[in-house]
Design an enzyme around this catalytic site. Structure first.
Site, short mmCIF file in Angstrom:
data_model
loop_
_atom_site.label_atom_id
_atom_site.label_comp_id
_atom_site.label_asym_id
_atom_site.label_seq_id
_atom_site.Cartn_x
_atom_site.Cartn_y
_atom_site.Cartn_z
N SER A 153 0.85 -1.18 0.00
CA SER A 153 0.00 0.00 0.00
C SER A 153 0.89 1.23 0.00
O SER A 153 2.09 1.15 0.25
CB SER A 153 -0.91 0.01 1.24
OG SER A 153 -0.20 0.42 2.37
N LYS A 154 0.30 2.37 -0.26
CA LYS A 154 1.07 3.61 -0.28
C LYS A 154 1.68 3.90 1.09
O LYS A 154 2.64 4.64 1.19
CB LYS A 154 0.20 4.77 -0.75
CG LYS A 154 -0.98 5.06 0.16
CD LYS A 154 -1.86 6.11 -0.43
CE LYS A 154 -3.10 6.30 0.42
NZ LYS A 154 -4.11 7.10 -0.23
N ARG A 155 1.13 3.30 2.12
CA ARG A 155 1.61 3.57 3.47
C ARG A 155 2.83 2.75 3.86
O ARG A 155 3.54 3.10 4.77
CB ARG A 155 0.48 3.33 4.48
CG ARG A 155 -0.64 4.33 4.36
CD ARG A 155 -1.86 3.87 5.16
NE ARG A 155 -3.08 4.49 4.71
CZ ARG A 155 -3.78 4.12 3.66
NH1 ARG A 155 -3.39 3.12 2.91
NH2 ARG A 155 -4.88 4.75 3.32
N ASP A 156 3.04 1.61 3.19
CA ASP A 156 4.13 0.76 3.67
C ASP A 156 5.22 0.50 2.64
O ASP A 156 6.13 -0.28 2.90
CB ASP A 156 3.59 -0.56 4.21
CG ASP A 156 2.85 -1.40 3.20
OD1 ASP A 156 2.23 -2.37 3.60
OD2 ASP A 156 2.90 -1.08 2.00
#
Length: 169
Positions: A153-156
């Site tokens: 994901s864009k977060r990880d």
């Protein structure tokens, strides 16, 4: 007014009991449209007294064809979708309802997203048609996975990159 949506008064406990009964019978749970069996006077009485309820979208009969720019035509068979909630018990719209209205009001012409959202697209197409909105072009892309097999994901992605750099010294 058009009959494409309706109030449903089941409590969370009642729905959980129906889900448990379906599990016990080794059957998938699908909302049974019990609210549609209520007569109009009862529905109005319960609405007037402020009885808690959700608003469900009445899924029409027939298969749904998703025209996807990447996957081609994806057909959701008749009966696959249950009547889904479009307004929650707290009065707020669900994601599905809100995103359809937002996309239409912003003039969105193309929706590009991951394949995990493909199932949502059938609901969005039905809502767009019910509301008289144009259908945007859809493209569902393959997922990208982290080295450990989890969905990136864009977060990880930064976390995965740092771990890979550290593992290579």
């Amino acid at each position: 007014e058009s009959g494409q949506a309706y109030p449903a008064f089941e409590t969370p406990e009642e729905l959980n009991a129906k889900r448990a009964a379906a599990r016990a019978a080794k059957l998938p749970y699908k909302y049974d449209r019990a609210a549609l069996d209520l007569d109009a006077d009862t529905v109005q009485e319960w609405l007037d007294e402020g009885r808690p309820h959700v608003i469900r979208f009445r899924v029409p009969d027939g298969s749904i064809t998703i025209k996807d720019e990447v996957l081609g035509d994806v057909i959701v068979p008749d009966g696959e979708l249950e009547d889904f909630v479009i307004r929650k018990g707290d009065g707020f719209p669900t994601y599905h309802f809100a995103v359809v209205v937002d996309d239409a009001s912003m003039g969105v012409t193309h929706v590009i997203r991951g394949q995990e959202h493909l199932n949502n697209t059938a609901k969005h197409l039905l809502l767009q048609s019910a509301l008289g909105f144009d259908h945007p072009n859809y493209a569902h892309l393959s997922l990208i996975f982290n080295p450990d097999g989890s969905k990136m994901s864009k977060r990880d992605k930064d976390k995965a990159l740092r771990a890979e750099i550290k593992s290579r010294g």
